[in-house]
Design an enzyme around this catalytic site. Structure first.
Site: not given
Length: 497
Positions: A472, A468
């Site tokens: 995204d 992450h």
């Protein structure tokens, strides 16, 4: 004639090193491949062998200096002979040696591969005194990725084993000595004689090892040196720290095991983890500790892919000589999706994001010794047949333990198929430094609502674990949806849609 000693290739992305220790001084005789000095990089320690026999004429880079790749370290004058100076010194210590010394051949650790600096001696196939033929297997080494067999460099008799089973050796270490048949009976005795003399010399450890000992609070006599002339290395210090922490462990470990009945304990078996298993455990835990890992899920209706495979699998195998499986469909689908969402195919390097304009697809494979990930290079430019052939060939080599280091490096994305073992749902762990891994699962018939009607369809859950920090949620979901779309309508792969 003068020969230059230069900094060897230090490894991928390593451009400089520090001269840690010189084992020779100007005027000393040197033999071919005798270790002259030790360099330290930010990743590994590299020993520099002599490229020629002669006399060390000049040291250009002193201890503590920082040098670049191919920089000049020293020069060797090849005019002098190394045999003359060494013989008078050693003759009194071992009179029989001169007649057989010239016939001795060192067995060295072979090239282990990029970024691999040490290995564990797992098995010796020969013992001291055994006759060996050239290229006959002497022992097997185990690195954190592959097993390496060590052949005999010459025919003769194994006169000495320097690295017993279970010992950890560096990439340039000596493993054993092979002498001729005539020296077999005399070799072991003289070999033991000079050893103590060498130990009594004032041996200076590398600065990295000294720093590691200071940080760990260890004295020098607590560390067993495995480097040249008994010098301690960083790996030796780490081993000593591990041994020290393991020594008191039986008492604390007994507490949670106290309720185990004696008859049960006697039926337990304790087996030391292999280096491969230790590395798998370390890398997976490092991945969890480093990456901001998250998993997103979806499911795919495999009806169309299965129908296409069923229709063409016989013709495909007849033409290409390999079976048409599902892995080529998934590989193609992932390559297609990675073009649209390139961050899933990228990696983080410090504060930079490195985007890869190619796909080196890692295909996770279970083997009897543990999980390995062979890499299919440039999978995005390969046909279905080329992908299937590559996967079949890499899979066989993985099961046979024949994969080379190069075949398991450089992957940009990974596919893991837990469905072959019956897994219905799982969250795969990233294969660092990659930023994405796709988990496949078993195909199971489930009732699905299709155009307002309930139909039985072959469904598979898909899981994408991603970092992450770089990917995204929108990119991750988009990637997985594109894989789903390509598999539910495989014609999209042919049309590049």
């Amino acid at each position: 004639m003068t020969t230059e000693v230069r900094v060897p290739t230090l490894g991928e992305s390593v451009t400089e090193a520090t001269v840690a220790t010189w084992f020779k001084k100007p005027g000393d005789p040197v033999a071919v491949d005798e270790m002259l000095c030790e360099l330290e990089t930010d990743k590994v320690t590299v020993e520099v062998p002599s490229p020629a026999a002669g006399t060390l004429a000049e040291i250009v880079a002193a201890e503590g200096e920082t040098v670049g790749v191919d920089a000049l370290l020293a020069s060797i004058s090849e005019g002098a002979s190394t045999a003359a100076p060494s013989s008078p010194v050693e003759a009194p210590a071992s009179a029989p040696a001169p007649s057989s010394g010239g016939a001795s051949v060192d067995v060295m650790v072979p090239t282990l591969g990029e970024s691999v600096s040490e290995a564990t001696v797992s098995t010796w196939f020969k013992k001291v005194g055994d006759s060996v033929a050239q290229d006959e297997m002497l022992c097997e080494l185990e690195t954190d990725k592959v097993s390496v067999e060590v052949p005999a460099p010459a025919a003769g008799v194994l006169t000495e084993i320097l690295a017993p089973e279970g010992s950890t050796v560096e990439a340039t270490a000596r493993l054993a000595v092979i002498g001729d048949a005539a020296s077999a009976s005399a070799a072991p005795a003289p070999a033991a004689s000079p050893a103590p003399a060498a130990k009594t010399q004032d041996i200076k450890d590398g600065p990295a090892a000294e720093k590691a000992m200071a940080e760990a609070g260890l004295s020098r006599d607590q560390v067993t040196g495995t480097g040249r002339d008994g010098r301690a290395t960083k790996a030796d210090v780490a081993a000593a720290v591990t041994a020290a922490s393991a020594a008191p462990s039986p008492a604390p470990a007994a507490a949670p095991r106290a309720p185990v009945a004696a008859e049960d304990a006697s039926r337990e078996e304790r087996v030391k983890m292999t280096r491969l298993r230790q590395t798998i455990a370390k890398r997976l835990k490092d991945s969890q500790n480093t990456a901001a890992m998250l998993t997103t899920y979806n499911e795919v209706d495999m009806t169309e892919t299965m129908a296409l495979r069923k229709e063409y699998k016989d013709l495909f195998e007849k033409k290409h000589g390999t079976r048409l499986g599902f892995m080529s469909f998934f590989t193609k689908a992932c390559c297609h999706a990675l073009k649209e969402v390139p961050e899933v195919n990228a990696e983080i390097d410090g504060t930079d994001i490195v985007y890869k304009n190619f796909v080196h697809m890692g295909i996770a494979a279970g083997t009897p010794t543990g999980l390995v990930v062979p890499v299919i290079r440039d999978a995005d430019s390969m046909s279905f047949a080329e992908i299937e052939k590559a996967i079949a060939e890499k899979g066989k080599r993985a099961r046979d333990g024949k994969l080379s280091m190069a075949e398991m490096q450089g992957g940009t994305f990974t596919i893991s198929n837990g469905g072959v073992y019956g897994s219905l749902m799982s969250s795969p762990i990233l294969n660092p430094p990659q930023s994405g891994i796709l988990g496949m699962h078993k195909i199971q018939d489930r009732p699905m609502v299709i155009n307002g009607e309930i139909k039985i369809r072959p469904m598979m859950y898909l899981a994408l674990s991603y970092d992450h920090r770089i990917v995204d949620g929108k990119g991750a979901v988009t990637f997985l949806v594109r894989v789903k779309e390509a598999l539910e309508d495989p014609r999209r792969l042919l049309m590049d849609l």
